[in-house]
Design a protein around this motif. Structure first.
Motif, PDB file in Angstrom:
ATOM      1  N   UNK A  86      -4.367  -3.069  10.588  1.00  0.00           N
ATOM      2  CA  UNK A  86      -4.519  -3.976   9.444  1.00  0.00           C
ATOM      3  C   UNK A  86      -4.239  -3.210   8.157  1.00  0.00           C
ATOM      4  N   UNK A  87      -4.030  -3.949   7.093  1.00  0.00           N
ATOM      5  CA  UNK A  87      -3.883  -3.348   5.772  1.00  0.00           C
ATOM      6  C   UNK A  87      -5.248  -3.460   5.099  1.00  0.00           C
ATOM      7  N   UNK A  88      -5.939  -2.337   4.971  1.00  0.00           N
ATOM      8  CA  UNK A  88      -7.293  -2.345   4.429  1.00  0.00           C
ATOM      9  C   UNK A  88      -7.298  -2.735   2.953  1.00  0.00           C
ATOM     10  N   UNK A  89      -8.454  -3.070   2.457  1.00  0.00           N
ATOM     11  CA  UNK A  89      -8.568  -3.421   1.027  1.00  0.00           C
ATOM     12  C   UNK A  89      -8.211  -2.236   0.143  1.00  0.00           C
ATOM     13  N   UNK A  90      -8.610  -1.029   0.559  1.00  0.00           N
ATOM     14  CA  UNK A  90      -8.262   0.156  -0.215  1.00  0.00           C
ATOM     15  C   UNK A  90      -6.747   0.337  -0.256  1.00  0.00           C
ATOM     16  N   UNK A  91      -6.093   0.186   0.893  1.00  0.00           N
ATOM     17  CA  UNK A  91      -4.631   0.306   0.940  1.00  0.00           C
ATOM     18  C   UNK A  91      -3.974  -0.797   0.108  1.00  0.00           C
ATOM     19  N   UNK A  92      -4.522  -1.999   0.152  1.00  0.00           N
ATOM     20  CA  UNK A  92      -3.989  -3.098  -0.658  1.00  0.00           C
ATOM     21  C   UNK A  92      -4.024  -2.730  -2.146  1.00  0.00           C
ATOM     22  N   UNK A  93      -5.146  -2.133  -2.570  1.00  0.00           N
ATOM     23  CA  UNK A  93      -5.284  -1.752  -3.975  1.00  0.00           C
ATOM     24  C   UNK A  93      -4.279  -0.658  -4.345  1.00  0.00           C
ATOM     25  N   UNK A  94      -4.136   0.348  -3.493  1.00  0.00           N
ATOM     26  CA  UNK A  94      -3.178   1.430  -3.761  1.00  0.00           C
ATOM     27  C   UNK A  94      -1.771   0.862  -3.853  1.00  0.00           C
ATOM     28  N   UNK A  95      -1.409   0.006  -2.917  1.00  0.00           N
ATOM     29  CA  UNK A  95      -0.063  -0.585  -2.916  1.00  0.00           C
ATOM     30  C   UNK A  95       0.147  -1.474  -4.135  1.00  0.00           C
ATOM     31  N   UNK A  96      -0.875  -2.216  -4.528  1.00  0.00           N
ATOM     32  CA  UNK A  96      -0.753  -3.050  -5.734  1.00  0.00           C
ATOM     33  C   UNK A  96      -0.479  -2.176  -6.957  1.00  0.00           C
ATOM     34  N   UNK A  97      -1.137  -1.027  -7.060  1.00  0.00           N
ATOM     35  CA  UNK A  97      -0.882  -0.109  -8.176  1.00  0.00           C
ATOM     36  C   UNK A  97       0.503   0.530  -8.061  1.00  0.00           C
ATOM     37  N   UNK A  98       0.941   0.826  -6.845  1.00  0.00           N
ATOM     38  CA  UNK A  98       2.287   1.381  -6.668  1.00  0.00           C
ATOM     39  C   UNK A  98       3.342   0.376  -7.131  1.00  0.00           C
ATOM     40  N   UNK A  99       3.160  -0.892  -6.798  1.00  0.00           N
ATOM     41  CA  UNK A  99       4.100  -1.928  -7.226  1.00  0.00           C
ATOM     42  C   UNK A  99       4.057  -2.087  -8.739  1.00  0.00           C
ATOM     43  N   UNK A 100       2.872  -2.006  -9.332  1.00  0.00           N
ATOM     44  CA  UNK A 100       2.772  -2.071 -10.796  1.00  0.00           C
ATOM     45  C   UNK A 100       3.495  -0.885 -11.436  1.00  0.00           C
ATOM     46  N   UNK A 101       3.379   0.295 -10.834  1.00  0.00           N
ATOM     47  CA  UNK A 101       4.088   1.474 -11.355  1.00  0.00           C
ATOM     48  C   UNK A 101       5.603   1.265 -11.268  1.00  0.00           C
ATOM     49  N   UNK A 102       6.068   0.757 -10.134  1.00  0.00           N
ATOM     50  CA  UNK A 102       7.502   0.474  -9.973  1.00  0.00           C
ATOM     51  C   UNK A 102       7.976  -0.487 -11.050  1.00  0.00           C
ATOM     52  N   UNK A 103       7.166  -1.487 -11.355  1.00  0.00           N
ATOM     53  CA  UNK A 103       7.549  -2.485 -12.358  1.00  0.00           C
ATOM     54  C   UNK A 103       7.743  -1.862 -13.751  1.00  0.00           C
ATOM     55  N   UNK A 104       7.136  -0.711 -14.000  1.00  0.00           N
ATOM     56  CA  UNK A 104       7.296  -0.062 -15.302  1.00  0.00           C
ATOM     57  C   UNK A 104       8.665   0.593 -15.453  1.00  0.00           C
ATOM     58  N   UNK A 105       9.350   0.886 -14.315  1.00  0.00           N
ATOM     59  CA  UNK A 105      10.665   1.544 -14.385  1.00  0.00           C
ATOM     60  C   UNK A 105      11.426   1.355 -13.077  1.00  0.00           C
TER      61      UNK A 105
END
Length: 159
Positions: A86-105
């Motif tokens: 499964x994709x844990x809640x912690x992993x979901x949060x990390x991935x959400x931040x990674x996608x937000x970082x990608x969106x910056x550049x």
């Protein structure tokens, strides 16, 4: 030995993630084999993320006399967890931040034509005390014909 164009993309993505404050405490790795196990103390310090190239295709861009490279990169998030498959809640949060970082550049400082997130799935390599999931990214960039060491950015800058 010189870094390949794909290694430069992996390293630029790592730098983007490391500069994004909400991802402090997550350790990012490039040039590390996915077969190399993490020590328990590494995982206790926080999630580990491997940035790897899954595959790439090349096509001759006749209009520019360059090679267009379409690559799939995997960002594998490894953490202490007994929740295999499964994709844990912690992993979901990390991935959400990674996608937000990608969106910056999305061009990684002018290296890429495009960078898009595709999907997230649990990884098949779950250990007894660790679990993993992968964020799949598609990137498009250009190199000079016959030169997979140099990236030619959309503005003409070489990396």
């Amino acid at each position: 030995m010189s870094d390949t164009a794909l290694a430069k993309v992996e390293d630029a993505l790592k730098a983007l993630f490391e500069a994004y404050a909400p991802l402090d405490g997550v350790t990012f790795h490039t040039a590390r084999s996915s077969d190399e196990a993490f020590d328990e103390e590494d995982l206790e310090a926080g999630a580990q993320v491997l940035i790897l190239t899954e595959s790439f295709e090349m096509a001759h861009d006749e209009s520019q006399g360059q090679t267009q490279v379409d690559a799939s990169l995997i960002c594998e998030v490894i953490e202490i967890s007994s929740s295999a498959g499964v994709v844990t809640r912690n992993a979901q949060e990390i991935i959400a931040h990674m996608i937000a970082a990608i969106h910056t550049d999305r061009t990684l400082g002018g290296r890429l034509e495009d960078l898009e997130e595709q999907n997230v799935a649990p990884s098949g390599r779950n250990g007894i005390d660790a679990s993993a999931c992968s964020l799949l990214l598609d990137v498009v960039f250009y190199t000079p014909r016959g030169d997979l060491f140099t990236i030619v950015g959309p503005g003409g800058s070489n990396f």
